[in-house]
Write a protein that holds these residues in place. Structure first.
Motif, PDB file in Angstrom:
ATOM      1  N   ALA A  29       0.835  -1.206   0.000  1.00 38.83           N
ATOM      2  CA  ALA A  29       0.000   0.000   0.000  1.00 38.83           C
ATOM      3  C   ALA A  29       0.863   1.248   0.000  1.00 38.83           C
ATOM      4  O   ALA A  29       0.576   2.227  -0.704  1.00 38.83           O
ATOM      5  CB  ALA A  29      -0.923  -0.003   1.214  1.00 38.83           C
ATOM      6  N   GLY A  30       1.951   1.208   0.760  1.00 40.68           N
ATOM      7  CA  GLY A  30       2.853   2.345   0.813  1.00 40.68           C
ATOM      8  C   GLY A  30       3.642   2.551  -0.460  1.00 40.68           C
ATOM      9  O   GLY A  30       4.220   3.628  -0.668  1.00 40.68           O
ATOM     10  N   GLU A  31       3.657   1.525  -1.327  1.00 43.68           N
ATOM     11  CA  GLU A  31       4.410   1.629  -2.582  1.00 43.68           C
ATOM     12  C   GLU A  31       3.493   1.749  -3.798  1.00 43.68           C
ATOM     13  O   GLU A  31       3.906   1.515  -4.929  1.00 43.68           O
ATOM     14  CB  GLU A  31       5.342   0.430  -2.739  1.00 43.68           C
ATOM     15  N   GLY A  32       2.239   2.114  -3.565  1.00 43.43           N
ATOM     16  CA  GLY A  32       1.377   2.487  -4.680  1.00 43.43           C
ATOM     17  C   GLY A  32       0.541   1.398  -5.301  1.00 43.43           C
ATOM     18  O   GLY A  32      -0.085   1.618  -6.341  1.00 43.43           O
ATOM     19  N   ALA A  33       0.493   0.210  -4.694  1.00 44.40           N
ATOM     20  CA  ALA A  33      -0.256  -0.899  -5.301  1.00 44.40           C
ATOM     21  C   ALA A  33      -1.757  -0.718  -5.157  1.00 44.40           C
ATOM     22  O   ALA A  33      -2.248  -0.059  -4.232  1.00 44.40           O
ATOM     23  CB  ALA A  33       0.172  -2.222  -4.661  1.00 44.40           C
ATOM     24  N   ARG A  34      -2.462  -1.352  -6.078  1.00 44.74           N
ATOM     25  CA  ARG A  34      -3.912  -1.551  -5.960  1.00 44.74           C
ATOM     26  C   ARG A  34      -4.084  -2.967  -5.419  1.00 44.74           C
ATOM     27  O   ARG A  34      -3.635  -3.925  -6.058  1.00 44.74           O
ATOM     28  CB  ARG A  34      -4.600  -1.407  -7.311  1.00 44.74           C
ATOM     29  N   ALA A  49      -8.544  -1.402   6.042  1.00 48.05           N
ATOM     30  CA  ALA A  49      -8.701  -0.014   6.492  1.00 48.05           C
ATOM     31  C   ALA A  49      -7.341   0.657   6.668  1.00 48.05           C
ATOM     32  O   ALA A  49      -7.164   1.832   6.299  1.00 48.05           O
ATOM     33  CB  ALA A  49      -9.490   0.013   7.804  1.00 48.05           C
ATOM     34  N   GLU A  50      -6.370  -0.074   7.207  1.00 43.76           N
ATOM     35  CA  GLU A  50      -5.025   0.470   7.354  1.00 43.76           C
ATOM     36  C   GLU A  50      -4.413   0.782   5.996  1.00 43.76           C
ATOM     37  O   GLU A  50      -3.746   1.819   5.813  1.00 43.76           O
ATOM     38  CB  GLU A  50      -4.129  -0.516   8.102  1.00 43.76           C
ATOM     39  N   ALA A  51      -4.622  -0.102   5.028  1.00 39.37           N
ATOM     40  CA  ALA A  51      -4.059   0.112   3.690  1.00 39.37           C
ATOM     41  C   ALA A  51      -4.725   1.297   3.002  1.00 39.37           C
ATOM     42  O   ALA A  51      -4.054   2.090   2.324  1.00 39.37           O
ATOM     43  CB  ALA A  51      -4.224  -1.158   2.859  1.00 39.37           C
ATOM     44  N   ARG A  52      -6.025   1.425   3.174  1.00 43.35           N
ATOM     45  CA  ARG A  52      -6.727   2.576   2.573  1.00 43.35           C
ATOM     46  C   ARG A  52      -6.234   3.884   3.180  1.00 43.35           C
ATOM     47  O   ARG A  52      -6.141   4.909   2.481  1.00 43.35           O
ATOM     48  CB  ARG A  52      -8.234   2.420   2.756  1.00 43.35           C
ATOM     49  N   ALA A  53      -5.916   3.863   4.468  1.00 43.02           N
ATOM     50  CA  ALA A  53      -5.398   5.068   5.120  1.00 43.02           C
ATOM     51  C   ALA A  53      -4.052   5.483   4.538  1.00 43.02           C
ATOM     52  O   ALA A  53      -3.668   6.663   4.625  1.00 43.02           O
ATOM     53  CB  ALA A  53      -5.267   4.837   6.622  1.00 43.02           C
ATOM     54  N   LEU A  54      -3.360   4.533   3.916  1.00 38.64           N
ATOM     55  CA  LEU A  54      -2.093   4.835   3.237  1.00 38.64           C
ATOM     56  C   LEU A  54      -2.315   5.252   1.789  1.00 38.64           C
ATOM     57  O   LEU A  54      -1.353   5.490   1.056  1.00 38.64           O
ATOM     58  CB  LEU A  54      -1.171   3.609   3.288  1.00 38.64           C
ATOM     59  N   GLY A  55      -3.575   5.316   1.359  1.00 39.79           N
ATOM     60  CA  GLY A  55      -3.906   5.786   0.026  1.00 39.79           C
ATOM     61  C   GLY A  55      -4.139   4.709  -1.007  1.00 39.79           C
ATOM     62  O   GLY A  55      -4.299   5.012  -2.198  1.00 39.79           O
ATOM     63  N   ALA A  56      -4.163   3.435  -0.597  1.00 39.96           N
ATOM     64  CA  ALA A  56      -4.298   2.343  -1.562  1.00 39.96           C
ATOM     65  C   ALA A  56      -5.759   2.001  -1.816  1.00 39.96           C
ATOM     66  O   ALA A  56      -6.537   1.888  -0.865  1.00 39.96           O
ATOM     67  CB  ALA A  56      -3.569   1.105  -1.055  1.00 39.96           C
ATOM     68  N   PRO A  57      -6.138   1.789  -3.086  1.00 40.24           N
ATOM     69  CA  PRO A  57      -7.434   1.170  -3.362  1.00 40.24           C
ATOM     70  C   PRO A  57      -7.374  -0.288  -2.905  1.00 40.24           C
ATOM     71  O   PRO A  57      -6.384  -0.979  -3.147  1.00 40.24           O
ATOM     72  CB  PRO A  57      -7.563   1.251  -4.886  1.00 40.24           C
ATOM     73  N   VAL A  58      -8.413  -0.765  -2.217  1.00 40.09           N
ATOM     74  CA  VAL A  58      -8.384  -2.108  -1.653  1.00 40.09           C
ATOM     75  C   VAL A  58      -9.720  -2.808  -1.905  1.00 40.09           C
ATOM     76  O   VAL A  58     -10.785  -2.260  -1.621  1.00 40.09           O
ATOM     77  CB  VAL A  58      -8.114  -2.087  -0.137  1.00 40.09           C
TER      78      VAL A  58
END
Length: 260
Positions: A29-34, A49-58
């Motif tokens: 998530a921190g490296e831009g993955a979907r 939820a943690e990954a979405r908070a890092l900006g990742a679509p999940v």
């Protein structure tokens, strides 16, 4: 080295609710993955939820990957949401019982193989048609140095199978632009599992057998210690990334010098 090696890539992570799987998901998530995060535990929603908070679509897939139907459902959901799967990280598995082989019942042996071999078999089979059609893809299987260990023979056999399929899939599908590698994880310090693999209380004898695994793992490591989740995650992400573009069919031991 790019800090966002997976920018825009669709990455499926299985067993994402806890431990190494959670670490892989959040690092991606921190490296831009979907992301497509798969697990049969509702704890995976917290990781999402943690990954979405890092900006990742999940996308979350609550599936049982010990079955073909679960793997098929996972890949179908990923394709419906994103149209492709570029990276698959097969992380489901783990020893359920720790005991000498002659103490295992036939039912326990089958359960260990269903847990630690079949999810990887099924998910590779489910994702390959899309990767072959697009002539590109990366698979990273999470294996174990426990292929040489004590008190977990069915698990060792399962991970030996994962290593064999890693090498054979790489040979079979290099012509399709697909790389297949594995990380053989060593003993890894992790928070106590919120959903244990074996919910039954351990007897004094079972605790002694489990301690035997810990002692053997530390003794077999040249560094004489357990690793961290981050040390496993970094190896997995390396093999999944374009930095490993000329590496396929490799099982990378990450066990402090224990080759498994």
């Amino acid at each position: 080295m790019s800090a966002r090696r997976f920018e825009g890539q669709v990455v499926v992570v299985t067993g994402a609710a806890q431990g190494i799987g959670r670490g892989v998901a959040l690092a991606l998530a921190g490296e831009g993955a979907r992301l497509v995060l798969a697990d049969r535990s509702p704890l995976v929603e917290e990781v999402a939820a943690e990954a979405r908070a890092l900006g990742a679509p999940v996308l979350v897939a609550m599936v049982d990957l010990e079955t073909w139907a679960g793997a098929e459902q996972l890949v179908a959901a990923a394709l419906a949401e994103y149209g492709r799967v570029e990276v698959l990280v097969n992380n489901v598995g783990g020893t359920i019982w720790a005991q000498p082989y002659q103490e295992y019942t036939p039912e326990q042996i089958e359960a260990e193989v269903r847990r630690s071999l079949f999810p990887t078999l099924w998910c590779c089979r489910a994702v390959l048609p899309d990767m072959v059609a697009r002539q590109q893809g990366v698979i990273v299987n999470v294996s174990s140095i426990a292929t040489r260990s004590i008190y977990r023979i069915p698990y060792a056999a399962s991970k030996g199978g994962v290593n064999a399929m890693t090498a054979s899939l790489a040979m079979e599908h290099a012509q399709n632009g697909i790389r297949v590698n594995a990380v053989a994880t060593g003993g890894t310090d992790a928070p106590p599992r919120r959903i244990p693999r074996n919910a039954q209380p351990l007897s004094a004898q079972e605790q002694a057998w489990y301690q035997g695994i810990i002692d053997q793992t530390v003794a077999s490591s040249l560094m004489h210690r357990y690793g961290t989740i981050d040390e496993q995650v970094r190896a997995i992400l390396f093999l999944a990334s374009s930095e490993a573009s000329y590496i396929t069919g490799t099982v990378l031991p990450v066990g402090g010098g224990d080759q498994g």
